[in-house]
Design an enzyme around this catalytic site. Structure first.
Site, PDB file in Angstrom:
ATOM      1  CB  SER A  65      25.226  32.341  28.997  1.00 48.22           C
ATOM      2  OG  SER A  65      26.374  33.234  30.064  1.00 48.22           O
ATOM      3  CB  SER A  66      30.135  35.457  27.630  1.00 44.61           C
ATOM      4  OG  SER A  66      29.857  36.043  28.646  1.00 44.61           O
ATOM      5  CD  GLN A  67      27.788  33.098  33.418  1.00 45.27           C
ATOM      6  OE1 GLN A  67      27.218  32.026  33.942  1.00 45.27           O
ATOM      7  NE2 GLN A  67      27.665  34.828  34.274  1.00 45.27           N
ATOM      8  NE  ARG A  99      36.002  35.238  32.645  1.00 43.01           N
ATOM      9  CZ  ARG A  99      34.675  35.511  32.802  1.00 43.01           C
ATOM     10  NH1 ARG A  99      33.945  35.850  34.423  1.00 43.01           N
ATOM     11  NH2 ARG A  99      33.389  35.520  32.293  1.00 43.01           N
ATOM     12  CB  SER A 117      29.534  37.763  26.432  1.00 40.03           C
ATOM     13  OG  SER A 117      28.267  38.536  27.449  1.00 40.03           O
ATOM     14  CG  ASP A 146      26.427  41.308  34.226  1.00 42.54           C
ATOM     15  OD1 ASP A 146      25.030  40.943  33.815  1.00 42.54           O
ATOM     16  OD2 ASP A 146      27.123  41.007  34.606  1.00 42.54           O
ATOM     17  NE  ARG A 188      19.827  41.406  35.563  1.00 47.44           N
ATOM     18  CZ  ARG A 188      21.798  41.073  36.120  1.00 47.44           C
ATOM     19  NH1 ARG A 188      21.992  40.794  34.893  1.00 47.44           N
ATOM     20  NH2 ARG A 188      21.531  39.894  37.124  1.00 47.44           N
ATOM     21  CE  LYS A 190      28.745  38.359  40.390  1.00 49.27           C
ATOM     22  NZ  LYS A 190      28.526  37.805  39.370  1.00 49.27           N
ATOM     23  NE  ARG A 212      20.188  31.590  35.298  1.00 50.25           N
ATOM     24  CZ  ARG A 212      21.679  32.728  36.282  1.00 50.25           C
ATOM     25  NH1 ARG A 212      21.354  32.800  36.964  1.00 50.25           N
ATOM     26  NH2 ARG A 212      22.349  33.064  35.057  1.00 50.25           N
TER      27      ARG A 212
END
Length: 415
Positions: free
Chosen positions: A143-145, A26, A171, A296, A327, A21, A97
């Site tokens: 977040s690395s995103q 990406r 990350s 994750d 989480r 994913k 978020r």
């Protein structure tokens, strides 16, 4: 919907894992930025990837990315540099978020983004155009995103992008995965120093692209072998690469400390092959690990260690609170149902010293979080008749998971 699970007496199976994913999402954005009209090969068929495929293919005025945080972040950056006006929205959870750090960074670079609801959260109205780019600083512990979203548009900015990460960098493996995928499409981008990444202007080149399978999905099969104390167990996983750029490939080293041996049929670096997992008897009496580069995997190892009666102290979990659910709290609540008392500290650490309580045996709640269902399912090896609520959430990353379990001899009954 609720599933009741019963594990087989012995685990012997060959599994075709889903495509990665992380790489799929990406590669889709980068391929679109290159002007490619053909999608990469072996795309993931999970929800997170499918919403991105539909968005890039149809480009409607209102783009609903549902529960995909990855799509929200990557599409925010992509739409900022793509001509046209769009509204980007998602589920109710998605509207809570945070995305302010990314939006602030894009606005600083010249993007036209407007909040349509609460400040700092989706939905967003984005008016895309050419952006100058330049130098910018962003926190490295977000977040690395966010960082990946900025990096991927760097080569199409007029002046490129120089991105300096302040503070601790979490990350990093996901950032490196982004850089590797960008390199594959011809981008001139690299670490300038330990804190700074520079993407030169010049865009991407079009090319065919093959995506390897997912090491995150592999982790749940490792977990099954680790939990099920049967020396004859063997699982073959198809389509994984040794020396993979996926950060979660570290799972093969971590589970070697919990009694699972990994064998590759081919040793050619980066080439997908068959991986064979076998049970061995050696294992650590305790596991301490920093998951800042592989957050994750945290749920997989929390569940595995408790099931194997291995005390642990896990750090680097600060991003777990802003995932599909909180989480940290979800793990504490659901493990208590099975008799394990987990504690947390500073919203970034989880510990278990072996403390137990009376189990309630209530069904496991999944909180609209695919990794809750995926990581708890293997517990049916030691808790026969384990029940999982809303099991369909696995479609977010591993749509065939329940079918793969059935083919491996598990009984999965719906109630």
């Amino acid at each position: 919907m609720q599933y009741t699970l019963k594990a087989p007496a012995q685990l012997n199976s060959t599994v075709k894992l889903p495509a990665s994913k992380s790489i799929s999402n990406r590669a889709l954005i980068i391929s679109a930025l290159s002007g490619n009209i053909v999608n990469p090969q072996n795309l993931s068929d999970c929800d997170d990837t499918n919403v991105t495929v539909r968005a890039l293919r149809d480009m409607p005025y209102e783009i609903d990315i549902m529960a995909s945080g990855t799509a929200m972040r990557f599409m925010t950056a992509y739409l900022s540099v793509t001509e046209g006006e769009h509204v980007l929205t998602g589920t109710e959870r998605m509207k809570h978020r945070p995305i302010k750090i990314l939006v602030d960074a894009l606005r600083y670079l010249g993007a036209d983004i407007e909040y349509l609801g609460e400040e700092g959260y989706p939905p967003l109205r984005i008016r895309g155009s050419k952006i100058d780019g330049g130098a910018i600083e962003v926190p490295g512990d977000m977040s690395s995103q966010y960082i990946s979203a900025l990096l991927m548009i760097g080569p199409v900015l007029e002046n490129g992008l120089e991105l300096t990460l302040t503070g601790d960098i979490i990350s990093r493996s996901y950032i490196d995965l982004t850089l590797h995928t960008m390199h594959d499409f011809g981008a001139k981008v690299d670490w300038k120093d330990i804190k700074t990444i520079k993407a030169e202007p010049g865009g991407y080149r079009q090319r065919d692209y093959l995506i390897e399978n997912d090491w995150s999905a592999a982790s749940y099969w490792y977990e099954m072998l680790a939990i099920h104390n049967h020396p004859g167990d063997e699982v073959k996983l198809l389509g994984l690469a040794d020396a993979s750029r996926q950060g979660d490939s570290v799972v093969k080293y971590l589970f070697s400390m919990l009694g699972v041996k990994t064998m590759f049929e081919s040793t050619e670096a980066g080439v997908p092959t068959t991986v064979t997992l076998k049970k061995v008897q050696k294992r650590l009496p305790r596991l301490d690990y920093d998951f800042k580069n592989q957050p994750d995997l945290a749920q997989t190892f929390v569940v595995s260690c408790c099931a194997m009666n291995i005390p642990f102290h896990f750090v680097g979990l600060s991003t777990l609170k802003i995932k599909e659910t909180d989480r940290i709290q979800a793990l504490k609540a659901e493990m208590r149902k099975l008799g394990y008392i987990i504690t947390d500290r500073d919203e970034s650490e989880l510990m278990w010293n072996g403390e137990r309580c009376d189990p309630t045996w209530e069904p496991i709640d999944t909180y609209e979080d695919h990794r809750m269902a995926l990581s708890f399912a293997p517990l049916c090896f030691i808790h026969e008749g384990l029940r999982i609520n809303n099991p369909h959430v696995v479609t977010k990353s591993y749509p065939r998971f329940w079918d793969d379990l059935k083919e491996a001899g598990f009984e999965v009954s719906e109630e």
